[in-house]
Enzyme design. Structure first.
Site, PDB file in Angstrom:
ATOM      1  N   LYS A   1     -14.375   8.387  -4.103  1.00 20.89           N
ATOM      2  CA  LYS A   1     -15.651   8.697  -3.453  1.00 20.89           C
ATOM      3  C   LYS A   1     -16.178  10.050  -3.917  1.00 20.89           C
ATOM      4  O   LYS A   1     -17.374  10.204  -4.220  1.00 20.89           O
ATOM      5  CB  LYS A   1     -15.483   8.678  -1.933  1.00 20.89           C
TER       6      LYS A   1
ATOM      7  N   THR B   1      -8.432   6.407  -2.160  1.00 22.51           N
ATOM      8  CA  THR B   1      -9.812   5.981  -2.404  1.00 22.51           C
ATOM      9  C   THR B   1     -10.771   7.143  -2.162  1.00 22.51           C
ATOM     10  O   THR B   1     -11.868   7.155  -2.714  1.00 22.51           O
ATOM     11  CB  THR B   1     -10.212   4.790  -1.517  1.00 22.51           C
TER      12      THR B   1
ATOM     13  N   LYS C   1       0.764  13.951   1.907  1.00 26.49           N
ATOM     14  CA  LYS C   1      -0.569  14.264   1.388  1.00 26.49           C
ATOM     15  C   LYS C   1      -0.751  15.763   1.218  1.00 26.49           C
ATOM     16  O   LYS C   1      -1.714  16.226   0.627  1.00 26.49           O
ATOM     17  CB  LYS C   1      -1.638  13.674   2.301  1.00 26.49           C
TER      18      LYS C   1
ATOM     19  N   LYS D   1      -8.557  13.340   4.559  1.00 21.05           N
ATOM     20  CA  LYS D   1      -7.745  12.129   4.494  1.00 21.05           C
ATOM     21  C   LYS D   1      -6.848  12.116   5.730  1.00 21.05           C
ATOM     22  O   LYS D   1      -6.860  13.061   6.524  1.00 21.05           O
ATOM     23  CB  LYS D   1      -6.911  12.066   3.220  1.00 21.05           C
ATOM     24  N   ARG D   2      -6.092  11.082   5.880  1.00 22.95           N
ATOM     25  CA  ARG D   2      -5.143  11.018   6.986  1.00 22.95           C
ATOM     26  C   ARG D   2      -4.145  12.172   6.878  1.00 22.95           C
ATOM     27  O   ARG D   2      -3.745  12.571   5.790  1.00 22.95           O
ATOM     28  CB  ARG D   2      -4.419   9.668   6.947  1.00 22.95           C
TER      29      ARG D   2
ATOM     30  N   HIS E   1       0.797  -1.224   0.000  1.00 26.98           N
ATOM     31  CA  HIS E   1       0.000   0.000   0.000  1.00 26.98           C
ATOM     32  C   HIS E   1       0.828   1.272   0.000  1.00 26.98           C
ATOM     33  O   HIS E   1       0.260   2.363   0.000  1.00 26.98           O
ATOM     34  CB  HIS E   1      -0.931   0.024   1.224  1.00 26.98           C
TER      35      HIS E   1
END
Length: 797
Positions: free
Chosen positions: A634, A630, A528, A522-523, A332
């Site tokens: 969405k 992901t 990110k 998100k995390r 991942h």
């Protein structure tokens, strides 16, 4: 066959167990009463499905996380009971919406756990024999709140009022042994995974750790009251909390115990079912495919080999062959820190038997490599236990001692082949596959966006798309039908109003639905690049104040994320964003044009509102760092444009919906490869005074870090780096200008042609079918697990 809730039974349940009528019941009392009745309704189908799984070849999905969210609405949807439950509760003077007060089962940290939940949903819907295995943490991730802009954590006791969706299977408990003769009982709690439109029901088996000693009366009689239960408390700590901080020895020790606990218990469970069916253990791999969701469950490999050799007397070669035919590994991330490595001394202390197997695997690998004329240096780079046998590598073990290896997006898989697992790919290219991630359209569209779902059903003439999202693609023809686009815009307005209402209720902040809703959830991690988003907001704010940016469409920039408690820099970024929000709110020139909000305690239930109410999906990780994502899927499925980089599944999103219908910016992987070695962020701020001004906000007193010095540390980290990373190692300053340009172009497009903007959104929604987890699971089932759907066993309704 269709299900139906029984009003009399619900009334009786509430009166008997809680002494209340439905109109006086608390949300958790209503929830438990409904959950218990539904669990009773589905029991025959669940039992039939379980027997079907165990009587054929099945797949087991081992994951440290399962971010299931709130079960009640999703289960009612899948059973066709949402309308039934709504009507029934109204008749009783209650409101189905009150169930929103029920806590999420937050047994996950981010995308990895949510993906696992989507996969189980898809397998159940597709009648595939897949079951999940993980840990039943007493406390979820944590409850997040902000105090003066800083993240604060509190325990998340998600099941304090009971959990009607889990069934304790006491009789199927197993014992896990640790070093020093320590034994812990693993007690399974089974959660039904209800397929949509079918009587097929999968199972998520979560293990709870309990002691084997019981209450020590001798110690109690001596006055040692704590000692009387000490061994049981120590055992229970193993499943007490999700992902302990691993920046200390004690934290890493507990995390290792957790991984050993659920991996070993799951292997023992599989062996027991295999033997109970009267099968030969040498045929174990013929009936079981075990998917390792990242490196956390990799110790299941030596656990299986140990059981087969030590308990059941198979020779090592036979056990190794069975393992290679049983296990498969999903990677991942390419982040080195996430490719787990364990100190050998810790493994020897905690699981000496499993370490012994790892040593045997390592020696076997070395022998094989010498036989292939590999150099000693090459072998050293690939050894399962390296650094003079002091460090055990979980990813290497999974690739060597398992079968298929897969990445989770096209670019991610290619990067694995070319860098992180290059040597292994060269050794055995046939092992490597790509399985682009997906999301379930049940929770992430049919449930969270009923208005858009109804429009899709109206245009298609049926709701079959909920089980086959490829059927949405022909709806692209309506992109130029203004009557349809106007309906879509109206739906957007409804969802934005619902999100605004939810935010006002949860955060006490009012946002006008006329604003563009620009969302990044998100995390919280540096790669990110929530910080890049923050910088861009400040850049735009300064541009508005100077008069350079005109006719700016009011925009709400909404963040949601949790930072790991020990991740100081991530928590500093949250503080910085909250300070920007405060700065803009205090400025009369800005506050009616920009809203900045970091929502508290972001979770699956919050996400359902955010993805359905957003206009813009922020997917801005540095190219080559996000494995897939992901959240991007969405948002796309609910009709947003993607504002993002060429990273992860963004590349495939653009391919499906068209780059012209999204906003792509920034350096690509090949660009970074060229300029990265000589990158100097100081040159950027010397050449661009606007970027310099934004960056100086970290140290010039514009924004306060309450004297902690954290903003200053962040500033120098970007410009000078640190001992463990180079300056601006995620290229925020390099990408900032092109990012702002893309943001402003999006804003101008919205102002200039609102219908045209929402046409882009429509084309994203109807072209999102590829990103259904149904497609992903079909791919796994056919090309890795070799399991088959058995629709004939289950009634469709």
């Amino acid at each position: 066959m269709p299900y139906s809730l029984d009003k009399a039974k619900l009334i009786s349940n509430l009166e008997t167990k809680y002494g209340v009528s439905a109109d006086k019941a608390t949300p958790w009392q209503l929830h438990n009463a409904i959950g218990e009745q539904v669990t009773e309704l589905i029991a025959p189908s669940w039992n039939k499905s379980t027997k079907a799984h165990l009587s054929s070849r099945r797949a087991m999905y081992l994951s440290m996380e399962f971010l299931m969210g709130r079960a009640v609405y999703n289960n009612l949807l899948c059973l066709g009971l949402l309308g039934n439950a709504d009507t029934l509760l109204k008749d009783l003077g209650a409101d189905i919406n009150s169930l929103e007060e029920i806590e999420d089962a937050a047994l996950g940290n981010g995308g990895l756990g949510r993906l696992a939940a989507c996969f189980l949903d898809s397998a159940a819907t597709l009648d595939l024999p897949l079951d999940g295995y993980g840990i039943r943490y007493k406390y979820g991730l944590f409850r997040q709140s902000f105090v003066n802009g800083w993240q604060c954590e509190a325990a998340d006791n998600w099941s304090q009022f009971g959990d009607p969706w889990s069934v304790r299977r006491e009789q199927e408990s197993v014992v896990v042994e640790y070093g020093g003769g320590v034994f812990v009982r693993a007690v399974p709690y089974d959660m039904p995974i209800i397929g949509y439109g079918t009587n097929h029901i999968g199972t998520l088996r979560l293990w709870q750790a309990e002691g084997t000693s019981g209450f020590d009366f001798a110690k109690f009689d001596r006055g040692d009251y704590l000692g009387a239960t000490a061994s049981d408390r120590e055992a229970e700590n193993i499943s007490a909390v999700l992902y302990p901080n691993d920046n200390s020895y004690e934290g890493r020790l507990l995390r290792l115990k957790q991984e050993v606990f659920f991996s070993t218990a799951s292997v023992k469970d599989a062996i027991r079912h295999h033997l109970n069916a009267g099968r030969d253990l040498r045929d174990f791999h013929k009936y079981h495919a075990i998917q390792l969701n990242d490196t956390h469950p990799v110790l299941a490999i030596p656990a299986l080999i140990d059981e087969l050799t030590r308990v059941y007397n198979l020779d090592f070669d036979a056990a190794f062959d069975i393992a290679k035919r049983t296990f498969n590994y999903t990677n991942h991330t390419i982040m080195p820190e996430a490719l787990e490595k364990w100190d050998s001394t810790m493994l020897i202390d905690v699981v000496p038997r499993l370490f012994k197997v790892l040593v045997q695997l390592n020696e076997r690998f070395i022998s094989e490599m010498y036989a292939k004329d590999f150099t000693k240096a090459h072998i050293e780079n690939m050894k399962l236990i390296s650094n003079s046998n002091t460090v055990a590598h979980m990813a290497r073990t999974a690739v060597y001692a398992g079968g298929a290896v897969n990445g989770v997006a096209e670019i991610h898989t290619e990067i694995l082949k070319a860098s992180v697992l290059k040597d292994w790919y060269s050794l055995d290219p046939e092992k490597f596959q790509n399985k682009t991630n997906g999301i379930t359209p049940r929770r992430w569209l049919a449930l969270c966006n009923p208005e858009l779902s109804a429009l899709f059903t109206e245009l298609l003439g049926s709701g079959d798309w909920v089980r086959d999202t490829d059927k949405l693609k022909p709806l692209a023809k309506y992109a130029d039908d203004m009557s349809v686009i106007d309906k879509f815009v109206r739906i957007k307005e409804i969802r934005k109003q619902k999100l605004a209402d939810y935010i006002e209720k949860r955060e006490g902040v009012k946002i006008a639905p006329s604003f563009i809703f620009d969302v990044q959830v998100k995390r919280l991690h540096e790669y990110k690049r929530q910080l890049l988003n923050a910088f861009s907001i400040l850049y735009i704010a300064y541009g508005i104040k100077s008069g350079e940016i005109k006719d700016f469409q009011p925009t709400a920039f909404i963040f949601g994320a949790k930072a790991a408690p020990a991740y100081t820099r991530a928590k500093t970024i949250i503080k910085y964003i909250n300070e920007i929000a405060k700065f803009i709110k205090s400025d009369p020139q800005l506050r009616d044009l920009i809203k900045v909000l970091f929502v508290q305690n972001y979770n699956v239930s919050y996400a359902e509102y955010l993805v359905s109410g957003a206009d813009v999906s922020e997917q801005i990780s540095t190219a080559g760092t996000e494995a897939s994502g992901t959240g991007n899927m969405k948002f796309m499925q609910n009709g947003t444009v993607t504002l993002g980089t060429y990273d992860g599944a963004n590349i495939e999103i653009v391919r499906e919906a068209g780059e012209e219908n999204n906003y792509i910016f920034g350096a690509k992987v090949e660009d970074i490869e060229k300029f990265g070695p000589n990158y100097d962020p100081r040159k950027i701020i010397l050449d661009d005074s606007k970027i310099e001004k934004v960056l100086l906000s970290l140290i010039d007193g514009t924004l306060s870090d309450d004297g902690s010095g954290n903003f200053r540390e962040l500033y120098y980290s970007l410009l000078e780096g640190a001992s463990w990373h180079k300056a601006d190692n995620y290229y925020l300053l390099y990408d900032l200008r092109s990012y702002v340009d893309a943001k402003l172009q999006l804003n101008r497009d919205f102002v200039g042609d609102k219908r045209g903007f929402y046409k882009k959104c429509w084309l994203n929604a109807v072209n999102a079918g590829f990103f259904s987890s149904d497609r992903t699971i079909k791919d796994y089932a056919e090309n890795i697990w070799r399991i088959k759907a058995e629709a004939s066993r289950f009634t469709k309704f």
